[in-house]
Scaffold this active site. Structure first.
Site: not given
Length: 376
Positions: A131, A242, A244
């Site tokens: 990002c 993202h 994660e």
């Protein structure tokens, strides 16, 4: 086959493949970023000046890596020393200015310059940007020119729209077809960003001679933007989403946690950690390594206070060794030697946007308002 059964089978297969590979636990540095005086952390914790979201640490650990925090505000020698000991760098998402002195962007510039130098000298050093980290990758490697546009990409869970030649990328050339089928069918990527890059801008400014676009998506207004990319020459990778968060963040209800989303996030973690395994570097001894690892710090439960992160590692200036040395940024003046090879150009590009900086000072764009990002 049902997605959850496929997910289980692939996890078992992945475990067997990793067990058969070299017994290697690479160490990846994760860059901290500044805490602002009027923010949530400052209201609840004393003297905390930087942070790392714990989800990035868990993300890398889930693929078999260990993590070293990389401090902001340090001098060139600190970054140079550390970059000769770790096996990769992750530039996380977050909220900061690109022209904040001695902050995330200045530290990122040092790290990218050194990563280029290491790779050019034959030492493999991968870098991953998520990002805001992806945005910083392009910004710094485009000589400090900001090519982002405004876009509305907050709270979107989307499938990947892979380019036709995605199999030619390093990121996907060894991918499993069943995994890719889930990625392009289900909402597996989570977006939360207010800026983005477009293929048109990349073509206009010749950035497409340095970067391969792997996937695109469209924002809430229908603007198509680059969602995954890799550098043509160097092992540098960026995703606007993202990976994660589906695995380790649970605050926002828009974050997908389906088996497919978890599998997708794990795919990118495994890929980058396997890249880090190719780096031969190490700390001088076990004691030095142990003192550097993030296990020396404990994460705080911050979502209960209103943070978008479940947990964060919070650091003081003393922990970053800034009180003893003074705030160390600024030792990279005009009399320092260049850390980029003279006249070095990324990929085959000849345009100004593809040229690397020939100096080591901060690369600051003139309009600060364009440089702030809340790309969590």
């Amino acid at each position: 086959m049902q997605p959850h059964r496929l997910f289980g089978c692939l996890l078992v297969l992945g475990s067997l493949l990793l067990a058969a590979s070299a017994d290697s636990s690479p160490i990846v540095g994760v860059l901290a970023q500044e805490v602002y005086s009027d923010g949530l952390i400052s209201h609840h914790f004393e003297n905390k000046t930087s942070y790392i979201a714990a989800s990035y640490v868990k993300y890398l650990e889930s693929a078999g890596a260990r993590v070293v925090p990389i401090w902001i505000g340090r001098n060139r020698s600190y970054y140079e020393d550390l970059m000769h000991k770790i096996n990769g760098v992750l530039l996380p998402g977050g909220a900061t200015w690109f022209n904040q002195t001695d902050g995330y962007a200045d530290a990122g510039e040092h790290l990218l310059q050194l990563a280029v130098q290491l790779n050019d000298n034959g030492t493999f050093m991968p870098v991953w940007g998520t990002c805001l980290g992806m945005e910083l990758l392009v910004y710094k490697l485009a000589n400090g020119t900001d090519h982002r546009i405004n876009c509305r990409g907050t709270g979107m869970a989307l499938p990947m729209e892979l380019k036709e030649d995605y199999k030619q990328s390093r990121l996907f050339n060894a991918s499993n077809e069943a995994v890719v089928a889930l990625m392009v069918k289900e909402n597996v990527t989570y977006h939360w960003h207010q800026f983005c890059y477009t293929e048109a801008d990349f073509a206009r400014d010749q950035l497409n001679k340095s970067w391969r676009v792997v996937s695109v998506n469209s924002d809430l207004d229908g603007i198509e933007f680059i969602s995954a990319m890799e550098h043509i020459k160097y092992p540098f990778y960026g995703v606007q989403f993202h990976p994660e968060k589906p695995l380790f963040e649970f605050v926002k209800p828009s974050i997908p946690h389906s088996p497919a989303a978890v599998l997708s996030g794990q795919y990118f973690a495994d890929f980058f950690v396997n890249e880090a395994r190719r780096s031969p570097q190490s700390f001088a001894n076990a004691t030095e390594e142990a003192r550097a690892l993030i296990y020396n710090y404990k994460p705080e439960y911050t979502s209960i206070l209103g943070s978008t992160y479940i947990q964060q590692y919070l650091f003081t200036d003393k922990e970053m060794q800034l009180e003893e040395t003074g705030f160390e940024g600024g030792d990279d003046g005009d009399d320092e030697p260049s850390y980029y090879p003279p006249g070095h150009v990324y990929g085959d590009g000849n345009g100004a946007a593809a040229m690397l900086s020939l100096g080591t000072g901060p690369l600051l764009a003139p309009l600060a308002i364009r440089l702030f990002s809340i790309d969590f």
